[in-house]
Design a protein around this motif. Structure first.
Motif, short mmCIF file in Angstrom:
data_model
loop_
_atom_site.label_atom_id
_atom_site.label_comp_id
_atom_site.label_asym_id
_atom_site.label_seq_id
_atom_site.Cartn_x
_atom_site.Cartn_y
_atom_site.Cartn_z
N LEU A 157 -71.27 18.24 21.15
CA LEU A 157 -71.48 19.55 20.75
C LEU A 157 -69.60 20.38 20.58
O LEU A 157 -69.22 20.67 19.94
CB LEU A 157 -72.04 20.52 21.68
CG LEU A 157 -72.37 22.15 21.66
CD1 LEU A 157 -73.00 22.33 20.45
CD2 LEU A 157 -72.73 22.55 22.44
N ASP A 158 -69.75 19.97 22.09
CA ASP A 158 -67.89 20.60 21.93
C ASP A 158 -66.98 20.31 23.13
O ASP A 158 -67.09 20.38 24.58
CB ASP A 158 -68.27 22.30 22.40
CG ASP A 158 -66.98 23.16 22.38
OD1 ASP A 158 -65.78 22.34 22.67
OD2 ASP A 158 -66.67 24.31 22.91
N ARG A 160 -64.01 20.15 24.27
CA ARG A 160 -63.28 20.73 25.00
C ARG A 160 -63.95 21.58 25.98
O ARG A 160 -63.78 21.14 27.03
CB ARG A 160 -61.96 22.22 24.16
CG ARG A 160 -61.04 22.46 25.04
CD ARG A 160 -60.48 23.09 24.05
NE ARG A 160 -59.17 24.29 25.47
CZ ARG A 160 -58.79 25.18 24.83
NH1 ARG A 160 -59.78 26.34 23.67
NH2 ARG A 160 -57.92 26.13 25.42
N ALA A 161 -65.21 22.02 25.41
CA ALA A 161 -65.80 22.82 26.69
C ALA A 161 -66.31 21.59 28.05
O ALA A 161 -66.95 22.09 29.16
CB ALA A 161 -66.90 23.67 25.77
N ARG A 163 -65.57 18.87 28.63
CA ARG A 163 -63.96 18.80 29.68
C ARG A 163 -64.03 19.53 31.12
O ARG A 163 -63.34 19.56 31.57
CB ARG A 163 -62.30 18.32 28.67
CG ARG A 163 -61.59 17.54 29.67
CD ARG A 163 -60.47 17.64 29.06
NE ARG A 163 -60.97 16.58 27.52
CZ ARG A 163 -60.55 16.70 27.12
NH1 ARG A 163 -60.16 18.03 26.09
NH2 ARG A 163 -60.92 15.55 25.94
N ILE A 164 -63.63 21.07 30.45
CA ILE A 164 -63.97 21.90 31.42
C ILE A 164 -64.89 22.01 31.71
O ILE A 164 -65.12 22.73 33.18
CB ILE A 164 -63.01 23.55 29.92
CG1 ILE A 164 -62.35 23.45 29.58
CG2 ILE A 164 -63.96 24.05 31.11
CD1 ILE A 164 -61.63 24.44 28.40
N ALA A 165 -65.99 22.23 31.61
CA ALA A 165 -67.37 21.92 32.71
C ALA A 165 -66.81 20.70 34.01
O ALA A 165 -68.40 20.57 34.03
CB ALA A 165 -68.70 21.81 31.89
N TRP B 79 -65.42 22.80 38.72
CA TRP B 79 -65.48 23.45 37.67
C TRP B 79 -66.82 24.81 37.45
O TRP B 79 -67.43 25.19 36.27
CB TRP B 79 -65.82 22.12 36.54
CG TRP B 79 -64.98 21.18 35.94
CD1 TRP B 79 -64.58 19.86 36.71
CD2 TRP B 79 -63.29 21.53 35.91
NE1 TRP B 79 -63.29 19.34 36.67
CE2 TRP B 79 -62.55 20.16 36.02
CE3 TRP B 79 -63.09 22.63 35.62
CZ2 TRP B 79 -61.32 20.23 35.54
CZ3 TRP B 79 -61.46 22.93 34.49
CH2 TRP B 79 -61.16 21.48 35.18
N PHE B 96 -74.64 22.75 14.34
CA PHE B 96 -75.39 21.76 15.30
C PHE B 96 -76.41 21.48 15.65
O PHE B 96 -77.50 22.99 15.78
CB PHE B 96 -74.48 22.17 16.40
CG PHE B 96 -74.39 21.12 17.42
CD1 PHE B 96 -73.97 19.95 17.83
CD2 PHE B 96 -75.55 20.85 18.70
CE1 PHE B 96 -73.21 18.47 18.19
CE2 PHE B 96 -75.59 19.70 19.23
CZ PHE B 96 -74.74 18.65 19.29
N ASN B 107 -74.26 24.01 29.79
CA ASN B 107 -72.97 24.41 30.48
C ASN B 107 -73.13 23.98 32.52
O ASN B 107 -72.67 24.02 32.80
CB ASN B 107 -72.41 25.62 30.67
CG ASN B 107 -70.79 25.68 30.81
OD1 ASN B 107 -69.67 24.43 30.22
ND2 ASN B 107 -69.99 26.32 30.78
N ALA B 110 -71.75 21.37 35.06
CA ALA B 110 -70.47 21.97 35.86
C ALA B 110 -70.99 22.23 37.29
O ALA B 110 -70.38 22.33 38.65
CB ALA B 110 -69.82 23.45 35.32
N ARG B 158 -73.66 30.23 27.29
CA ARG B 158 -73.42 29.55 28.19
C ARG B 158 -72.10 29.17 28.74
O ARG B 158 -72.02 28.57 29.63
CB ARG B 158 -72.61 28.55 26.57
CG ARG B 158 -72.52 26.93 27.27
CD ARG B 158 -72.05 26.73 26.18
NE ARG B 158 -70.77 26.44 25.84
CZ ARG B 158 -69.79 25.89 24.73
NH1 ARG B 158 -70.49 25.10 24.11
NH2 ARG B 158 -68.14 25.49 24.47
#
Lengths: 278, 248
Positions: A157-158, A160-161, A163-165, B79, B96, B107, B110, B158
């Motif tokens: 999906l993303d 970069r996001a 990796r940041i998560a 994170w 997507f 998300n 994290a 998100r």
């Protein structure tokens, strides 16, 4: 159907075909969503170089194909990170190198029939060792796919996001690359190196036409691939066609029918709405 | 998750960075404190997004250090404290095949990390994030079936799903209609004031930034300047004098 399953080679073909039908779309979903649909092509063509090398050196060609696929997949990842804005170049480079190497090496292979069997596959002629390999690889791929389901979804999906998560993107990409390479090398023997990419993409394309979520896309892809394999193998047996090619053509036909069906459905819906409004 | 008000969340000291040999900025220092709402303004190519990448530890500065929650940015691993929304995220997600809910829940990683499925409370947090951005009823819709503004709100949900202490936004209003931009600023202001969420936003929208942010930084000609009220008004006037291709 029962008559067909009386034969040991057909039972093996169904076991191998159905297991591969479950795992190839799992890998395929992520490959397609990462916009690397031609990765299967690059790997399968590189696998031919491994097959030729294996036959020349007298080692099992599937092991040769596996080694070549892993090397090719890692090369794609390395080049993809060197040129991130033109990631597809990595596939073109590895695809060309794979074909070139396979072409050069195939000239030195004795017994071209064995090499050619990898082009279109020979699912009805797989040995005990090869069936064992398919079972082992399928279990491993399924387990890893389930264990990394959330990570692979987020990266596709993303990246970069993800990796940041805190997703260990490099490690997950590495594992997925190996997984793809191993799947392609095993599938090359059964459905054929020239066809495996289509097996990776077609069921996913069908699923994406109908599914209303990522989870359903994964499930529908596997269901489509299983159906294509069942139909393809049965047709191949009764009409005497090449099994790998028949499986893939069944998939492509199904995709065309779904696209046409959706268009007709949309047209009918729009006509009904117009009639209601008037 | 809430950082203690007034403590430094980001500390950047003496940062310099070059792109393809050319200096982007030099000797830049700034701090962001818990509870701040910081807007970073600057012309295209001034290095605003690069600055965010340095803060996130994605890039290594030529000189200087960045600390996130008192840890070196490159070594930062907590994170769950951070929410991030990239400029192109809503557009990239459009094709997507995932629902808004699936995208927001992604998300939660994290918070949970590898091998742990989100707990009921985490999943409820994802639902609450969708509700906060006014998208609760669209949770089961495919992201591609939503409008640009709605997709942007899902992406914001998100970023908020893990209840971060620090929210970093890189030009979140690009390509979004006026009503959605207003809604976004209102939501961020409310979260900042009511829950103490620290917000750092790279934006071109100087007027709204001036109205909502507690501090405004401006990156220009390789240096970073914190604008006081008078300077900010000057910047706004300057911008109005150059509506096409002007500074902001």
């Amino acid at each position: 159907m029962t008559a067909m399953l009386q034969y040991d080679f057909m039972r093996r073909a169904f076991v191998a075909g159905l297991l591969l039908a479950l795992i190839i779309p799992c890998v395929g979903v992520v490959v397609v969503l990462k916009r690397l649909s031609l990765m299967g092509d690059a790997l399968s063509h590189s696998s031919l170089a491994g097959v030729a090398a294996g036959l020349i050196m007298g080692i099992n060609p599937i092991l040769g194909a596996g080694a070549a696929c892993v090397a090719a997949a890692l090369s794609i990842e390395v080049i993809r990170h060197k040129i991130p804005r033109y990631a597809e170049i990595s596939i073109a480079i590895v695809l060309s190198a794979g074909i070139g190497l396979a072409g050069v090496l195939s000239g030195h292979v004795r017994g071209a029939a064995n090499f050619n069997s990898f082009l279109f596959g020979s699912i009805v002629a797989i040995s005990d060792f090869e069936l064992g390999l398919v079972v082992g690889v399928s279990l491993a791929v399924l387990l890893v796919f389930i264990a990394l389901y959330r990570e692979l979804f987020f990266i596709a999906l993303d990246e970069r996001a993800a990796r940041i998560a805190g997703v260990p993107v490099a490690a997950v990409n590495f594992i997925f690359t190996i997984l793809t390479a191993v799947t392609v090398s095993v599938a090359a023997r059964t459905v054929g190196a020239l066809i495996v990419s289509s097996m990776m993409v077609t069921p996913v394309a069908c699923a994406m036409q109908l599914a209303g979520s990522y989870k359903r896309t994964v499930i529908f892809s596997a269901v489509f691939a299983v159906v294509f394999t069942l139909v393809g193998l049965t047709l191949a047996y009764y009409v005497r066609l090449k099994p790998g090619a028949t499986i893939v053509l069944t998939g492509v036909l199904c995709l065309l029918l779904i696209i046409a069906g959706k268009k007709i459905w949309a047209a009918v819906g729009s006509r009904r709405r117009k009639e209601r409004n008037s | 998750m809430k950082a203690m008000k007034g403590l430094p969340v980001i500390q950047a000291d003496d940062l310099s960075f070059r792109r393809a040999g050319e200096p982007v900025f030099a000797r830049v220092s700034f701090s962001v404190y818990a509870g701040d709402f910081v807007a970073i303004l600057g012309a295209n190519g001034a290095g605003k997004s690069t600055l965010l990448s340095l803060v996130l530890g994605e890039l290594t500065p030529e000189t200087g250090t960045v600390r996130l929650f008192n840890r070196e940015a490159r070594r930062f691993r907590d994170w769950g404290q951070i929410g991030f929304l990239a400029q192109d995220a809503p557009a990239e997600a459009a094709a997507f095949p995932a629902t808004a809910e699936e995208i927001v829940r992604a998300n939660l990683y994290a918070r949970t990390g590898w091998g742990r499925a989100p707990r009921a409370a985490d999943r409820a947090g994802a639902g609450a994030a969708l509700e906060a951005v006014g998208m609760a009823e669209y949770g089961r819709r495919l992201i591609g079936h939503l409008s640009g503004g709605q997709r942007q709100r899902v992406m914001l949900a998100r970023a908020l799903a893990g209840e971060p202490a620090l929210l970093l936004l890189d030009e979140p209003t690009a390509g979004v209609d006026e009503a959605s931009v207003t809604g976004l600023f209102q939501l961020l202001t409310r979260r900042n004031r009511e829950s103490g969420l620290t917000v750092v936003m790279v934006t071109h929208d100087a007027e709204r930034a001036a109205a909502c942010a507690s501090r405004v930084l401006c990156l220009e000609n390789g240096s970073l300047l914190e604008l006081d009220k008078t300077q900010l008004e000057e910047e706004l006037r300057h911008r109005h004098r150059h509506p096409a291709g002007g500074f902001l």
